[in-house]
Design a protein around this motif. Structure first.
Motif, PDB file in Angstrom:
ATOM      1  N   GLN A 131       0.822  -1.223   0.000  1.00  0.00           N
ATOM      2  CA  GLN A 131       0.000   0.000   0.000  1.00  0.00           C
ATOM      3  C   GLN A 131       0.858   1.276   0.000  1.00  0.00           C
ATOM      4  OE1 GLN A 131      -2.029  -2.396   2.182  1.00  0.00           O
ATOM      5  NE2 GLN A 131      -3.049  -2.526   0.205  1.00  0.00           N
ATOM      6  N   ALA A 132       2.169   1.100  -0.080  1.00  0.00           N
ATOM      7  CA  ALA A 132       3.065   2.261   0.043  1.00  0.00           C
ATOM      8  C   ALA A 132       2.884   3.242  -1.109  1.00  0.00           C
ATOM      9  CB  ALA A 132       4.503   1.771   0.078  1.00  0.00           C
ATOM     10  N   ASP A 133       3.203   4.502  -0.836  1.00  0.00           N
ATOM     11  CA  ASP A 133       3.157   5.526  -1.894  1.00  0.00           C
ATOM     12  C   ASP A 133       4.376   5.442  -2.792  1.00  0.00           C
ATOM     13  OD1 ASP A 133       0.805   6.545  -0.953  1.00  0.00           O
ATOM     14  OD2 ASP A 133       1.735   8.151   0.225  1.00  0.00           O
ATOM     15  N   ILE A 134       5.424   4.799  -2.289  1.00  0.00           N
ATOM     16  CA  ILE A 134       6.675   4.791  -3.053  1.00  0.00           C
ATOM     17  C   ILE A 134       7.124   3.354  -3.313  1.00  0.00           C
ATOM     18  CG2 ILE A 134       7.766   5.454  -0.847  1.00  0.00           C
ATOM     19  CD1 ILE A 134      10.194   6.278  -2.320  1.00  0.00           C
ATOM     20  N   MET A 135       7.506   3.115  -4.568  1.00  0.00           N
ATOM     21  CA  MET A 135       7.984   1.771  -4.937  1.00  0.00           C
ATOM     22  C   MET A 135       9.396   1.906  -5.505  1.00  0.00           C
ATOM     23  SD  MET A 135       6.176  -1.019  -7.439  1.00  0.00           S
ATOM     24  CE  MET A 135       7.037  -2.476  -8.028  1.00  0.00           C
ATOM     25  N   ASP A 161      18.355   0.749   3.090  1.00  0.00           N
ATOM     26  CA  ASP A 161      17.571   1.029   4.302  1.00  0.00           C
ATOM     27  C   ASP A 161      18.022   2.337   4.953  1.00  0.00           C
ATOM     28  OD1 ASP A 161      16.011  -1.216   4.033  1.00  0.00           O
ATOM     29  OD2 ASP A 161      17.191  -2.448   5.402  1.00  0.00           O
ATOM     30  N   ARG A 162      19.349   2.571   4.964  1.00  0.00           N
ATOM     31  CA  ARG A 162      19.844   3.818   5.583  1.00  0.00           C
ATOM     32  C   ARG A 162      19.437   5.024   4.747  1.00  0.00           C
ATOM     33  NH1 ARG A 162      24.396   0.583   6.475  1.00  0.00           N
ATOM     34  NH2 ARG A 162      25.692   1.627   4.921  1.00  0.00           N
ATOM     35  N   MET A 163      19.437   4.866   3.425  1.00  0.00           N
ATOM     36  CA  MET A 163      19.046   5.988   2.557  1.00  0.00           C
ATOM     37  C   MET A 163      17.561   6.296   2.742  1.00  0.00           C
ATOM     38  SD  MET A 163      21.352   4.666  -0.607  1.00  0.00           S
ATOM     39  CE  MET A 163      20.541   5.400  -1.960  1.00  0.00           C
ATOM     40  N   LEU A 164      16.763   5.247   2.851  1.00  0.00           N
ATOM     41  CA  LEU A 164      15.323   5.458   3.058  1.00  0.00           C
ATOM     42  C   LEU A 164      15.077   6.108   4.418  1.00  0.00           C
ATOM     43  CD1 LEU A 164      13.962   2.067   1.643  1.00  0.00           C
ATOM     44  CD2 LEU A 164      13.640   4.341   0.633  1.00  0.00           C
ATOM     45  N   ALA A 165      15.819   5.624   5.426  1.00  0.00           N
ATOM     46  CA  ALA A 165      15.641   6.176   6.777  1.00  0.00           C
ATOM     47  C   ALA A 165      15.961   7.666   6.775  1.00  0.00           C
ATOM     48  CB  ALA A 165      16.528   5.428   7.766  1.00  0.00           C
ATOM     49  N   THR A 173       6.843   1.532   4.868  1.00  0.00           N
ATOM     50  CA  THR A 173       6.277   2.650   4.095  1.00  0.00           C
ATOM     51  C   THR A 173       6.782   2.656   2.654  1.00  0.00           C
ATOM     52  OG1 THR A 173       8.017   3.967   5.154  1.00  0.00           O
ATOM     53  CG2 THR A 173       5.775   4.227   6.004  1.00  0.00           C
ATOM     54  N   VAL A 174       7.503   1.610   2.286  1.00  0.00           N
ATOM     55  CA  VAL A 174       8.045   1.505   0.920  1.00  0.00           C
ATOM     56  C   VAL A 174       7.785   0.091   0.417  1.00  0.00           C
ATOM     57  CG1 VAL A 174      10.203   1.493  -0.406  1.00  0.00           C
ATOM     58  CG2 VAL A 174       9.860   3.214   1.330  1.00  0.00           C
ATOM     59  N   PHE A 275      17.107  11.383  -3.252  1.00  0.00           N
ATOM     60  CA  PHE A 275      16.118  10.963  -2.253  1.00  0.00           C
ATOM     61  C   PHE A 275      15.407  12.171  -1.635  1.00  0.00           C
ATOM     62  CE2 PHE A 275      15.807   6.398  -1.630  1.00  0.00           C
ATOM     63  CZ  PHE A 275      16.776   5.948  -2.501  1.00  0.00           C
ATOM     64  N   LEU A 276      16.126  13.302  -1.524  1.00  0.00           N
ATOM     65  CA  LEU A 276      15.441  14.511  -1.035  1.00  0.00           C
ATOM     66  C   LEU A 276      14.360  14.951  -2.028  1.00  0.00           C
ATOM     67  CD1 LEU A 276      18.231  16.775   0.498  1.00  0.00           C
ATOM     68  CD2 LEU A 276      16.435  15.496   1.677  1.00  0.00           C
ATOM     69  N   GLU A 277      14.683  14.834  -3.306  1.00  0.00           N
ATOM     70  CA  GLU A 277      13.697  15.146  -4.367  1.00  0.00           C
ATOM     71  C   GLU A 277      12.451  14.270  -4.204  1.00  0.00           C
ATOM     72  OE1 GLU A 277      13.072  16.908  -7.090  1.00  0.00           O
ATOM     73  OE2 GLU A 277      14.769  18.241  -6.742  1.00  0.00           O
ATOM     74  N   VAL A 278      12.694  12.999  -3.937  1.00  0.00           N
ATOM     75  CA  VAL A 278      11.587  12.048  -3.776  1.00  0.00           C
ATOM     76  C   VAL A 278      10.728  12.459  -2.580  1.00  0.00           C
ATOM     77  CG1 VAL A 278      11.049   9.646  -3.191  1.00  0.00           C
ATOM     78  CG2 VAL A 278      12.800  10.146  -4.892  1.00  0.00           C
ATOM     79  N   LYS A 279      11.403  12.837  -1.501  1.00  0.00           N
ATOM     80  CA  LYS A 279      10.675  13.238  -0.298  1.00  0.00           C
ATOM     81  C   LYS A 279       9.784  14.461  -0.607  1.00  0.00           C
ATOM     82  CE  LYS A 279      11.609  14.695   4.429  1.00  0.00           C
ATOM     83  NZ  LYS A 279      12.659  14.918   5.417  1.00  0.00           N
ATOM     84  N   MET A 280      10.362  15.422  -1.340  1.00  0.00           N
ATOM     85  CA  MET A 280       9.578  16.630  -1.667  1.00  0.00           C
ATOM     86  C   MET A 280       8.402  16.280  -2.570  1.00  0.00           C
ATOM     87  SD  MET A 280      12.224  19.767  -1.897  1.00  0.00           S
ATOM     88  CE  MET A 280      13.429  19.073  -2.974  1.00  0.00           C
ATOM     89  N   LYS A 281       8.639  15.383  -3.511  1.00  0.00           N
ATOM     90  CA  LYS A 281       7.559  14.986  -4.433  1.00  0.00           C
ATOM     91  C   LYS A 281       6.445  14.309  -3.655  1.00  0.00           C
ATOM     92  CE  LYS A 281       7.431  14.750  -8.592  1.00  0.00           C
ATOM     93  NZ  LYS A 281       6.932  15.780  -9.523  1.00  0.00           N
ATOM     94  N   LEU A 282       6.805  13.422  -2.725  1.00  0.00           N
ATOM     95  CA  LEU A 282       5.772  12.730  -1.932  1.00  0.00           C
ATOM     96  C   LEU A 282       4.962  13.748  -1.147  1.00  0.00           C
ATOM     97  CD1 LEU A 282       7.706   9.603  -0.641  1.00  0.00           C
ATOM     98  CD2 LEU A 282       5.705   9.611  -2.144  1.00  0.00           C
ATOM     99  N   ARG A 283       5.646  14.760  -0.587  1.00  0.00           N
ATOM    100  CA  ARG A 283       4.919  15.795   0.171  1.00  0.00           C
ATOM    101  C   ARG A 283       3.958  16.537  -0.739  1.00  0.00           C
ATOM    102  NH1 ARG A 283       9.383  18.667   3.568  1.00  0.00           N
ATOM    103  NH2 ARG A 283       9.611  17.103   5.187  1.00  0.00           N
TER     104      ARG A 283
END
Ligand code: URA
Length: 286
Positions: A131-135, A161-165, A173-174, A275-283
């Motif tokens: 069900q995660a928003d990110i794959m 895992d460290r990059m996702l954390a 959540t992934v 990964f910061l880009e991904v975080k901003m996109k998810l937001r």
């Protein structure tokens, strides 16, 4: 004076060192098998005259999506002799007919059209939350993944895992999968044929998960699923659009593969930016 007789133990050690250097890390059988001769023999063999195999050859299956069609029967006995395109067509039909992730997993487990399956220990289907928003999609399982039947559990998985954390995510959540679900022997790169045979499965998996954002871990995943030949160092950090067969589109971020980052730690800062880009996109999509 005669030369000293070779020491069998040192010879054995030298041979093992040679195997390790060549990437051999699995003993499959005691005796080597020349599969090329087997293929040639099967191709040369006259048609059988009794039993099921004397039936006329089955016509090529339709390549259309087959939502309600039953799963075609596995073809283990003919893996080596069946042309790759026919196996790819069979994979497309199987994948298109799967209506849930569980069904897709079962269909992949029963599919014998990819030769990688015969040397792999396990099907490596996925890990994380469907069900995660990110794959995240990687290339192919390695040794640890093959042993456990879960993607990204070895050293590169620990780095992932460290990059996702770092962006507040984890395997709850992934959702994580690979383009190729069976480990290529010795961790060699999958061939283009193997990739084409497995492609329908990952495409259907993406459709069934329906993430808001896709992350391509490494060039193989990005090139295969974004249909591009550009190198990962050019692709990474730039949003692309993944187009599903259903017509749905998903924002996709290609980034560097964790295994590459283990070898090239100076580039971790580039992956961090991605990964910061991904975080901003998810937001922005929340
Ligand atoms: N590398 C990948 O691409 N996938 C895995 O599951 C592990 C390593």
């Amino acid at each position: 004076m005669t030369a000293a007789a070779p020491d069998p133990l040192s010879e054995l050690n030298a041979l093992l060192a040679f195997y390790a250097e060549a990437g051999v890390d699995d003993a499959l059988t005691d005796e080597p098998v020349n599969r090329l001769t087997q293929v040639a023999r099967q191709a040369d063999a006259p048609p059988k005259t009794s039993g099921a195999s004397s039936q006329p050859r089955e016509p090529r299956r339709s390549l259309q999506p087959a939502a309600a069609q039953p799963a075609p029967s596995p073809q283990r006995a003919t893996i080596a002799a069946v042309p790759d395109e026919q196996q790819a067509a069979m994979a497309r039909q199987l994948a298109a007919g799967a209506t849930s992730l569980e069904e897709l997993r079962e269909r992949m487990a029963s599919f014998d059209g990819c030769n990688l399956k015969s040397t792999a220990k396990n099907l490596v289907f996925a890990d994380g939350n469907p069900q995660a928003d990110i794959m995240c999609v990687g290339e192919a399982p390695g040794r640890d993944e093959d042993m456990e039947g879960r993607p990204f559990v070895g050293r590169s998985g620990q780095l992932l895992d460290r990059m996702l954390a770092a962006i507040g995510l984890d395997r709850d959540t992934v959702y994580i999968a690979n383009v190729i679900p069976w480990r290529p022997p010795g961790n060699r790169a999958p061939t283009p044929h193997e990739t084409e045979i497995c492609r329908p499965f990952i495409e259907r998996q993406i459709e069934l998960v329906g993430p808001k954002v896709l992350v391509h871990l490494g060039g193989a995943s990005a090139k295969t699923l974004l249909n591009t030949t550009e190198g990962i160092l050019r692709l990474r950090g730039n949003w692309r659009t993944y187009s599903a067969a259903s017509g749905a589109t998903i924002p996709a971020m290609p980034t560097l593969h964790p295994a590459y980052l283990l070898r090239t730690p100076a580039h971790k800062r580039l992956a961090w930016r991605d990964f910061l880009e991904v975080k901003m996109k998810l937001r922005s999509l929340a």
